[in-house]
Design an enzyme around this catalytic site. Sequence first.
Site, PDB file in Angstrom:
ATOM      1  N   GLY A  20     -47.889  19.864 -85.079  1.00  0.00           N
ATOM      2  CA  GLY A  20     -48.851  18.456 -85.316  1.00  0.00           C
ATOM      3  C   GLY A  20     -49.705  18.375 -84.078  1.00  0.00           C
ATOM      4  O   GLY A  20     -51.088  18.420 -84.032  1.00  0.00           O
TER       5      GLY A  20
ATOM      6  N   ARG B  95     -48.984   7.097 -74.535  1.00  0.00           N
ATOM      7  CA  ARG B  95     -48.591   8.192 -74.101  1.00  0.00           C
ATOM      8  C   ARG B  95     -48.377   8.176 -72.527  1.00  0.00           C
ATOM      9  O   ARG B  95     -46.875   8.372 -72.157  1.00  0.00           O
ATOM     10  CB  ARG B  95     -48.855   9.932 -74.526  1.00  0.00           C
TER      11      ARG B  95
ATOM     12  N   TYR C 227     -44.562   8.307 -72.028  1.00  0.00           N
ATOM     13  CA  TYR C 227     -43.632  10.318 -71.428  1.00  0.00           C
ATOM     14  C   TYR C 227     -44.412  10.513 -69.540  1.00  0.00           C
ATOM     15  O   TYR C 227     -44.281  11.590 -69.522  1.00  0.00           O
ATOM     16  CB  TYR C 227     -44.291  11.538 -72.420  1.00  0.00           C
TER      17      TYR C 227
ATOM     18  N   CYS D 244     -51.391  -6.687 -70.520  1.00  0.00           N
ATOM     19  CA  CYS D 244     -50.220  -7.270 -68.645  1.00  0.00           C
ATOM     20  C   CYS D 244     -48.795  -6.277 -68.819  1.00  0.00           C
ATOM     21  O   CYS D 244     -47.381  -7.058 -69.392  1.00  0.00           O
ATOM     22  CB  CYS D 244     -50.024  -8.651 -69.854  1.00  0.00           C
TER      23      CYS D 244
HETATM   24  C1  PLP Z   1     -43.117  15.586 -84.527  1.00  0.00           C
HETATM   25  C2  PLP Z   1     -42.653  17.214 -85.420  1.00  0.00           C
HETATM   26  C3  PLP Z   1     -43.509  18.096 -86.256  1.00  0.00           C
HETATM   27  C4  PLP Z   1     -45.124  18.248 -85.213  1.00  0.00           C
HETATM   28  O1  PLP Z   1     -44.183  18.572 -83.724  1.00  0.00           O
HETATM   29  P1  PLP Z   1     -45.712  19.314 -82.444  1.00  0.00           P
HETATM   30  O2  PLP Z   1     -44.428  19.222 -81.548  1.00  0.00           O
HETATM   31  O3  PLP Z   1     -46.330  18.350 -82.763  1.00  0.00           O
HETATM   32  O4  PLP Z   1     -46.079  20.110 -83.131  1.00  0.00           O
HETATM   33  C5  PLP Z   1     -42.959  19.117 -86.580  1.00  0.00           C
HETATM   34  N1  PLP Z   1     -41.981  18.836 -86.830  1.00  0.00           N
HETATM   35  C6  PLP Z   1     -40.836  18.488 -86.998  1.00  0.00           C
HETATM   36  C7  PLP Z   1     -39.414  18.054 -88.173  1.00  0.00           C
HETATM   37  C8  PLP Z   1     -41.338  16.782 -86.009  1.00  0.00           C
HETATM   38  O5  PLP Z   1     -40.538  15.811 -86.110  1.00  0.00           O
END
Ligand code: PLP
Length: 431
Positions: free
Chosen positions: A286, A322, A326, A356
Amino acid sequence: MTADPLAVYPLGSALDERGRLHLGGVDALEIARRHGTPAYVVVEDDLRAQVRAYREAFHRHAPGSHVSFASKANPCTAVLRVVEQEGLGCDVASGGELALALHAGFAPERIHVHGNAKSEDELAQAVEAGVRHVVLDGLDEVDRLARVARERGRVQPVLVRVTPDVRGETHDGISTGQAESKFGFGLQDARTAIDRIRDHDALRLDGLHFHVGSQLLDLAVFRRAVAAVVPLMDGLDEINLGGGLGVAYTADQAAQLPSVDAYAREKVSAVRDLLGERVRIGDEPGRSLVGRAGVTLYTVQTVKRNVATWVGVDGGMADNLRPMLYDARYEAQIVDRFATDGAAGAVHCRVTGKHCESSDVLVRDAVLDAPASGDVLVTPVTGAYGYAMANTYNGVPRPPVVFVGGGRSWEVVRRERTDELWLRDVAQPAA
Ligand SMILES: *Cc1c(COP(=O)(O)O)cnc(C)c1O
């Protein structure tokens, strides 16, 4: 040695002879003027290059493997279209993300459905669409999905999500592979789930899935995860290795960032060594697919000195959650005056949002060149989990997504309008 000021910026970014940032061949000031701020900007060439790097790396190391985009990282139609055009699959985690993936043109056979608390409706949508896999996440879901599939006369292929009880080096908020996790089956329960699935004619068990966490810079964790699931793989022929490769948010992280090729090689060799040549491999990045392609542009509204120097911009936690979720670290620069630490005019400051909340701080320690109201400020590496988590806190309409490439810029998502903030308010109080 002077560090590369554009080390974490999208491919093709440049500073022109006047020191102005160009993205995809377009002057960043021009993008801000044309589309307003805040704005998410996505450099299409960077996105395509990264998608291709993934496809080619997995094809090289494991012919026949498949890569899917974890669409939650940037669920916008134009981004999904690019990923689809480049031949990847798509991984979704809700009925809404499933509908979006279908809308963007993904064939159902290239979609994987995740989620730790899927509703019956969501399971039905997945079965009716004919998705490649529903990834089972709990025992309740095994029986429920079997019933949903049976009622529709379908046999639904599934994977079992396993929590391999390994811990990657990352923030607790994005660690998912430890034994105590809301995701997946523990190693013991996975065995029970596998047996239960085999009792159902309406389910076809293809293999296992794990996802150990996100923003991982150390690849060793993947081999430990594969090793942990070996005893469960008996008779199964597919393993999905999740995503998790990190991105460099700051120049000092860039040096320790593994390449996509190294990531693919490490994961594939772990599977080949521990599970043999026959097992089919899936991967689902992702963040690392979309993170670097995106930057956010803001306009500085105010600069004030309250012990620290506070640079207040026209966005914040509503467009980038973020830092708050985190403690994520970002860099920032004024787009037409990049600063170097120690140079004349360089100021250490906090870039803060307009919301705020005291913790609405985008960049804790930015070095900016004499920031002033009206300056356009850029934060790089906002392509993942920025737009995805956008909200309208404090009544701030969500920013547009602007694609750039070949010297052009165009909106692929328009800015939200103020009157959309109450569009769903359908009734008045009784009195
Ligand atoms: C969020 C997620 C990903 C992707 O994770 P990244 O760290 O953004 O690469 C892949 N598989 C599952 C099941 C996820 O929940």
